[in-house]
Design an enzyme around this catalytic site. Structure first.
Site: not given
Ligand code: F6P
Length: 327
Positions: A134, A130, A132, A176, A107, A15, A76
């Protein structure tokens, strides 16, 4: 003896995240500063396989630091999960003499790099890009600050109309598998409830508190939910709540991809520039197959393999703060 890195490739994968362009710029200009030849690879690992690779100069990255998205585009790439795909990618790098690779992504992108670096003699360095956030081992990921500020701005606006109508609003933010955008934007906007994939939600206590509000005729309540929470997003949460509160006006607002776009914040431009610079330095200094993070304002180099295994964790303290401040 390790081979000297002389030609590097740079790609963005997964992303997109605001600040990726600033990172590309830093990689290209630092590489050129050190006398390296720098190649851009289009659409992440897909461009590696499709041989969509081109030489970049300092001016190729002029006037992009302030732009969202990524000039190298992103994807992706399923083919890169397979050894045969990675071999094609390797051959395309090899024939140009590219002997170092910078991967800007999350990741999933690092996972591709781990396999690639095990199979072939091309060192990889990752940059955490990212929205996110994460990835463990870094306090920042490129794009998170912009995304969370976009979310906060939007939620503040929703709050105005929510308040005017005495409604319950469920706002869905991205994530997500990760609840950081929900947690940060929810705290920053004074959300009563924050639902994230990392924690189980006590939905009955949310229902009880809403029923209590209904009795007191004070039906204003902001719920921020990550798209990947246990219920599967805002629409599902609405369904569950509406069932127990048939009279309440419950509205849903899904913020979606606006969180991924827009001009990167100053913070994202800074960390992208810093990480991009250090990614090239890292390749040159022989610090290979790591990703470049920042922790306690120092550079942190984490083996890609470790980064893939350990996702960022949301601390208990944050959850306590949410609870206390929302009460
Ligand atoms: O990884 C970043 C992210 O924006 C997630 O928060 C989100 O779940 C996902 O990407 C959405 O991906 P896509 O744009 O492919 O639908």
């Amino acid at each position: 003896m390790e081979k000297k890195v002389t030609r590097i490739g740079v790609l963005t994968s997964g992303g997109d995240a605001p600040g990726m362009n600033a990172a590309i710029r830093a990689v290209v200009r630092t590489g050129i500063y050190h006398g390296l030849e720098v190649f851009g690879i289009m659409r992440g690992y897909q461009g590696l396989i499709d041989d969509d690779i081109f030489r970049m100069e300092g001016r190729s990255v002029a006037n992009i630091i302030q732009r969202g998205g990524t000039i190298l585009k992103t994807a992706r790439c399923k083919e890169f999960y397979e050894p045969a795909g990675r071999k094609i990618g390797y051959d395309n790098l090899k024939k140009r003499g590219i002997n170092g690779l910078v991967i800007i992504g999350g990741d999933g992108s690092f996972r591709g790099a781990v396999n690639f670096s095990k199979e072939f003699d091309i060192p990889c360095v990752g940059l955490a890009g990212t929205i996110d956030k994460d990835i463990s081992g870094t306090d920042f990921t490129i794009g998170f600050d912009t995304a969370v500020n976009t979310a906060v701005e939007a939620i503040d606006k929703v709050r105005d109309t929510m308040d005017a109508h005495d409604r319950i609003f469920i706002i869905e933010v991205m994530g997500r598998d990760a609840g950081y955008i929900a947690l940060h934007s929810g705290i920053a906007t004074g959300a009563e409830n924050i639902l994230i994939p990392e924690r189980k939600t006590d939905i009955n206590s949310i229902i009880a508190s809403l029923q209590e509000k209904e009795r007191r005729k004070k039906m204003v309540n902001l719920i921020v939910v990550a798209e990947g929470d246990e219920f599967g997003g805002a629409n599902e949460v609405q369904r569950v709540l509406q069932d127990k509160l048939p009279k309440a006006e419950i509205r849903v607002c899904i913020l979606g991809h606006i969180q991924r776009g827009g001009a990167p914040s100053c913070m994202d431009r800074l960390i992208a520039s810093r990480m991009g610079y250090h990614a090239v330095e890292s390749l040159l200094e022989g610090r290979h197959n790591v990703f470049v993070g920042i922790q306690n304002n120092r550079m942190n180099y984490i083996p890609l393999e470790t980064a893939v295994k350990n996702k960022g964790k949301i601390s208990d303290e944050w959850m306590k703060i949410v609870k206390i401040l929302a009460s």
